[in-house]
Design an enzyme around this catalytic site. Structure first.
Site, PDB file in Angstrom:
ATOM      1  N   GLU A 164       0.792  -1.234  -0.015  1.00  0.00           N
ATOM      2  CA  GLU A 164      -0.021  -0.047   0.066  1.00  0.00           C
ATOM      3  C   GLU A 164       0.889   1.115   0.018  1.00  0.00           C
ATOM      4  O   GLU A 164       0.655   2.350   0.708  1.00  0.00           O
ATOM      5  CB  GLU A 164      -1.138  -0.050   1.036  1.00  0.00           C
TER       6      GLU A 164
HETATM    7  C1  LIG Z   1       2.215  -9.965   0.777  1.00  0.00           C
HETATM    8  C2  LIG Z   1       2.104  -8.882  -0.238  1.00  0.00           C
HETATM    9  C3  LIG Z   1       0.873  -8.355  -0.682  1.00  0.00           C
HETATM   10  C4  LIG Z   1       0.646  -7.530  -1.652  1.00  0.00           C
HETATM   11  N1  LIG Z   1      -0.346  -7.261  -2.081  1.00  0.00           N
HETATM   12  C5  LIG Z   1      -0.737  -6.438  -3.405  1.00  0.00           C
HETATM   13  C6  LIG Z   1      -2.268  -6.527  -3.961  1.00  0.00           C
HETATM   14  O1  LIG Z   1      -3.150  -7.016  -3.219  1.00  0.00           O
HETATM   15  N2  LIG Z   1      -2.310  -5.817  -5.031  1.00  0.00           N
HETATM   16  C7  LIG Z   1      -1.258  -5.077  -5.791  1.00  0.00           C
HETATM   17  O2  LIG Z   1      -1.193  -4.661  -6.886  1.00  0.00           O
HETATM   18  N3  LIG Z   1       0.105  -5.203  -5.182  1.00  0.00           N
HETATM   19  C8  LIG Z   1       0.075  -5.903  -3.894  1.00  0.00           C
HETATM   20  N4  LIG Z   1       1.530  -6.071  -3.472  1.00  0.00           N
HETATM   21  C9  LIG Z   1       2.669  -5.430  -4.055  1.00  0.00           C
HETATM   22  C10 LIG Z   1       3.244  -4.317  -3.295  1.00  0.00           C
HETATM   23  O3  LIG Z   1       2.329  -3.200  -3.096  1.00  0.00           O
HETATM   24  C11 LIG Z   1       4.544  -3.886  -3.910  1.00  0.00           C
HETATM   25  O4  LIG Z   1       5.467  -4.877  -3.370  1.00  0.00           O
HETATM   26  C12 LIG Z   1       4.960  -2.672  -3.358  1.00  0.00           C
HETATM   27  O5  LIG Z   1       4.187  -1.524  -4.333  1.00  0.00           O
HETATM   28  C13 LIG Z   1       6.452  -2.268  -3.685  1.00  0.00           C
HETATM   29  O6  LIG Z   1       6.831  -2.541  -5.027  1.00  0.00           O
HETATM   30  P1  LIG Z   1       7.991  -3.742  -5.155  1.00  0.00           P
HETATM   31  O7  LIG Z   1       8.078  -4.690  -4.130  1.00  0.00           O
HETATM   32  O8  LIG Z   1       8.266  -4.511  -6.772  1.00  0.00           O
HETATM   33  O9  LIG Z   1       9.315  -2.752  -4.858  1.00  0.00           O
HETATM   34  P2  LIG Z   1      10.207  -1.720  -5.739  1.00  0.00           P
HETATM   35  O10 LIG Z   1       9.364  -0.673  -6.540  1.00  0.00           O
HETATM   36  O11 LIG Z   1      10.912  -2.739  -6.599  1.00  0.00           O
HETATM   37  O12 LIG Z   1      10.997  -1.110  -4.799  1.00  0.00           O
HETATM   38  C14 LIG Z   1      12.181  -1.611  -4.012  1.00  0.00           C
HETATM   39  C15 LIG Z   1      12.806  -0.900  -2.987  1.00  0.00           C
HETATM   40  O13 LIG Z   1      13.111   0.496  -3.624  1.00  0.00           O
HETATM   41  C16 LIG Z   1      12.339   1.567  -2.930  1.00  0.00           C
HETATM   42  N5  LIG Z   1      12.168   2.582  -4.087  1.00  0.00           N
HETATM   43  C17 LIG Z   1      11.624   2.346  -5.383  1.00  0.00           C
HETATM   44  N6  LIG Z   1      11.542   3.494  -6.038  1.00  0.00           N
HETATM   45  C18 LIG Z   1      12.099   4.394  -5.257  1.00  0.00           C
HETATM   46  C19 LIG Z   1      12.392   5.661  -5.438  1.00  0.00           C
HETATM   47  N7  LIG Z   1      11.980   6.411  -6.627  1.00  0.00           N
HETATM   48  N8  LIG Z   1      12.916   6.460  -4.440  1.00  0.00           N
HETATM   49  C20 LIG Z   1      13.410   5.858  -3.243  1.00  0.00           C
HETATM   50  N9  LIG Z   1      13.043   4.326  -3.016  1.00  0.00           N
HETATM   51  C21 LIG Z   1      12.583   3.884  -3.907  1.00  0.00           C
HETATM   52  C22 LIG Z   1      11.036   0.952  -2.449  1.00  0.00           C
HETATM   53  O14 LIG Z   1      10.680   1.590  -1.559  1.00  0.00           O
HETATM   54  C23 LIG Z   1      11.508  -0.497  -2.031  1.00  0.00           C
HETATM   55  O15 LIG Z   1      12.139  -0.224  -0.846  1.00  0.00           O
HETATM   56  C24 LIG Z   1       1.754  -7.184  -2.566  1.00  0.00           C
HETATM   57  C25 LIG Z   1       3.093  -7.457  -1.972  1.00  0.00           C
HETATM   58  C26 LIG Z   1       3.276  -8.051  -1.201  1.00  0.00           C
HETATM   59  C27 LIG Z   1       4.525  -8.779  -0.675  1.00  0.00           C
END
Ligand SMILES: Cc1cc2nc3c(=O)[nH]c(=O)nc-3n(C[C@H](O)[C@H](O)[C@H](O)COP(=O)(O)OP(=O)(O)OC[C@H]3O[C@@H](n4cnc5c(N)ncnc54)[C@H](O)[C@@H]3O)c2cc1C
Length: 643
Positions: A427
């Site tokens: 979220e």
């Molecule tokens: C258990 C679980 C349930 C979930 N449920 C849903 C769901 O129901 N529906 C859905 O659509 N998604 C869902 N998600 C996805 C979740 O919302 C994403 O994991 C989240 O948006 C982060 O994306 P990512 O993991 O690809 O991280 P990335 O975007 O790859 O980021 C990796 C790291 O880099 C940091 N980062 C990225 N960009 C920047 C920036 N510009 N500046 C500084 N730091 C940055 C992030 O904060 C993070 O620490 C779920 C994930 C999990 C693990």
């Protein structure tokens, strides 16, 4: 539009997509927004909006059923088996727990957001997987965007099913589109007659996806040209799991939330009628953001629920456990943690309930309050769980099952820790929340005064900007009575008045600090995440202090004066944190840290990683051990997986 674009979006494209989706106007006031502008608008939150007693009465029968249900749930079993038994899900359906906010006319309970978050707080205090099931369905799944943006016809088609317990899911994330939706690959291509769209793509980590009957799916529809530029379009569709081509590719498993129904969901030429578009073509991302404004109010309440549970565990244990001749709670190091936990828990509830009460009051923009609440409570909650585990010592690290086997109380702190950690990621991760808040924090300053500091501005541009911004910036040193803004002693706050006066002074200080940062760094400020994030953290602490003071004042009036001590301790500690952030605002070590990180990225310090095991050694074994029965048939359609 490209059907299967391979290259990742450039930084500019990513920004364009985010900016297109951003809500740019502020039709309604916001206390948090004013904070970042240096204006302490206490009148916007004080007196605390009163409790809606009639609503509490309406919610009581449901809350009593939910409490009885939660008390008998065997969370250890759910955690161990990784499954929520169907009888439990049915029991939740029968009590209306999937339609808490759905209006009564469509078969829901018709309760308020406040009742809903209190229900989620209760469930979180017991079981993370259950709260994921209920809240993914109702905070971000179909009911919330349907309520906000659905047509009457859509509401009539979907609400009654949802109210009866049709589980729903929100499918946005993809392998390359995590925080950055510009990389979205799922496409929705219109059919020739324009009556349908064909959805193709794969969604990752979709909570409830393995059990859902209805999805909100974000997909790319054809790009459109605006002012000579092509803009990526993301559109939200309601997709029925029974539609041919919807399938579960994998059920996913995690560190915690062992029974979460989360999966990779495949959409293979799924034909969806145009009338299933929510709000309109190209409005999907904005819909997601607006949905999350209210959706995000749930998680902070859940964090407060977890905090309360940890406080109860710690209070009991710190009294019971005697070491070195004293209950451990009397050793100062533990006592400090205990006080911190109680103060934070109070502030977390204050933050979550104030944001929700302002939303319920209406005529108030909560987008910043909700983002701060999500960021603040998830991080504070994590610290509380960490401290609880430390105070429980070895027993904190031991599983509940193991504790029970040797005759001790099965207190599941390690499970709480595993279940809680994701709150800082989904979220909107903590970093993305800080960016979101920072974007709004600097926006007004940039809009008003950026031309003054921009090197390439002409003299005319500078003078115009100066004329526009002078009255605003002049009002800082000498507060005026305009807009309810006034210099006061805040005597009605009694012991807390000193903190409220500090809030007023420090809010002005924050506004000035952000303005100075803009002057100092100019356009480069947007890349100075460390500076911006410290400013965001100051604003978040100020918001939490304000919420704590206003809540304590309300509780004192209601005959609970003990709340003042909690608010006072919380404010004293928050002030220390704020001073630290101000002292380091421009990060004397930031440049050096960035340089080191770049050399780490280049591998210049790879020598430091010598003497460790090779990567991925466990992969072969893990793959061999995978129990085929635990995996879905890749070609199965979702409807086959419904229980
Ligand atoms: C258990 C679980 C349930 C979930 N449920 C849903 C769901 O129901 N529906 C859905 O659509 N998604 C869902 N998600 C996805 C979740 O919302 C994403 O994991 C989240 O948006 C982060 O994306 P990512 O993991 O690809 O991280 P990335 O975007 O790859 O980021 C990796 C790291 O880099 C940091 N980062 C990225 N960009 C920047 C920036 N510009 N500046 C500084 N730091 C940055 C992030 O904060 C993070 O620490 C779920 C994930 C999990 C693990």
């Amino acid at each position: 539009m490209t059907d299967a674009p391979q290259a990742l979006a450039t930084e500019k494209e990513a920004r364009d997509v985010a900016e297109d989706a951003r809500e740019t106007e502020w039709e309604h006031p916001s206390f948090a927004r004013e904070l970042f502008l240096g204006r302490f608008r206490l009148d916007l939150i004080h007196p605390h909006p009163p409790a809606d007693e009639a609503e509490e009465e309406r919610a009581r029968p449901f809350m009593e059923k939910l409490q009885a249900f939660i008390d008998k749930v065997n969370s250890a079993e759910i955690d161990r088996t990784g499954e929520i038994p169907e009888e439990l899900v049915q029991e939740l359906r029968d009590m209306g727990a999937f339609g808490i906010k759905i209006p009564k006319e469509y078969g829901g309970l018709g309760l308020s957001q406040m009742s809903y978050i209190r229900a989620m707080e209760l469930v979180t205090s017991k079981d993370g997987s259950l709260v994921a099931l209920l809240s993914a369905s109702q905070s971000i799944g179909v009911p919330q965007p349907l309520k906000l943006f659905g047509t009457e016809d859509q509401k009539r088609r979907f609400f009654p099913r949802l109210a009866k317990g049709a589980i729903s899911a929100f499918a946005l994330t993809e392998v390359d589109a995590g925080s950055d939706p510009a990389n979205m690959r799922t496409t929705a291509t219109p059919t020739e007659d324009g009556e349908h769209f064909i959805i193709n793509g794969e969604k990752l980590w979709c909570t409830n996806g393995t059990r859902a009957e209805l999805f909100v799916v974000m997909a790319r529809t054809p790009d459109v040209e605006k002012a000579g530029r092509m803009h990526k379009q993301i559109t939200a569709f309601i997709v029925d799991a029974s539609m041919p081509g919807v399938g579960v590719a994998h059920r996913l498993r995690f560190m915690g939330l062992k029974a979460i129904e989360n999966g990779v969901i495949r959409f293979d030429s799924v034909k969806v009628p145009r009338e299933n578009i929510l709000w309109g073509e190209g409005k999907g991302l904005k819909l997601a953001l607006v949905t999350l404004n209210t959706g995000r109010l749930t998680l902070p309440a859940g964090c407060a629920g977890a905090g309360k549970q940890m406080l109860r565990i710690t209070r009991k244990w710190a009294n019971e456990r005697v070491q070195w001749g004293q209950p451990i709670g009397k050793h100062e190091a533990v006592a400090q943690k205990l006080a911190q936990m109680a103060a934070y828990t109070f502030a977390m509830e204050a933050v979550a309930e104030l944001a929700t009460a302002l939303y319920e009051k209406g005529g108030y923009d909560i987008r910043l309050e909700a983002a701060i609440a999500k960021l603040y409570n998830s991080e504070a909650g994590w610290r509380i769980i960490d401290d609880t585990l430390q105070i429980r010592g070895g027993r904190g690290y031991e599983t509940a099952e193991s504790l029970a086997r040797r005759g001790e109380a099965p207190i599941a702190v390690e499970r709480a820790m595993r279940d809680f950690r994701i709150n800082l990621i989904f979220e909107g991760s903590s970093e993305i929340m800080r960016l979101f808040i920072a974007r709004e924090a600097v926006d007004h300053h940039f809009r008003m005064a950026f031309d003054i500091v921009k090197p390439e501005s002409t003299m005319k541009q500078r003078l115009t900007a100066l004329g526009k911004s002078t009255p605003f910036y002049l009002s800082w040193p000498v507060p005026t009575h305009r807009d309810g803004y006034q210099l006061r002693s805040y005597g009605e706050f009694g012991k807390l008045a000193t903190h409220v006066r500090y809030l007023e002074r420090t809010t002005r200080h924050l506004g000035r600090a952000i303005f100075h940062a803009m002057v100092r760094y100019g356009p480069k400020l947007e890349r100075k995440q460390a500076v911006l994030f410290r400013a965001v953290d100051i604003g978040s602490e100020l918001f939490a202090m304000s919420a704590a003071c206003v809540r304590a004042q309300m509780l004192k009036k209601k005959g609970q004066p003990e709340a003042v001590a909690l608010a006072d301790t919380f404010c004293r500690e928050a002030r220390l944190r704020i001073s630290e952030h101000f002292r380091n605002l421009h990060g004397p070590n930031d440049e050096n840290m960035y340089k080191l990180a770049m050399s780490v990225l280049k591998g210049e310090h790879a020598w430091l990683e010598k003497g460790i095991a090779a990567e991925n050694t466990e992969m072969g074994d893990t793959m061999a051990q995978i129990d085929a029965s635990d995996e879905y048939d890749r070609s199965s359609t979702l409807s086959h997986t419904l229980v």
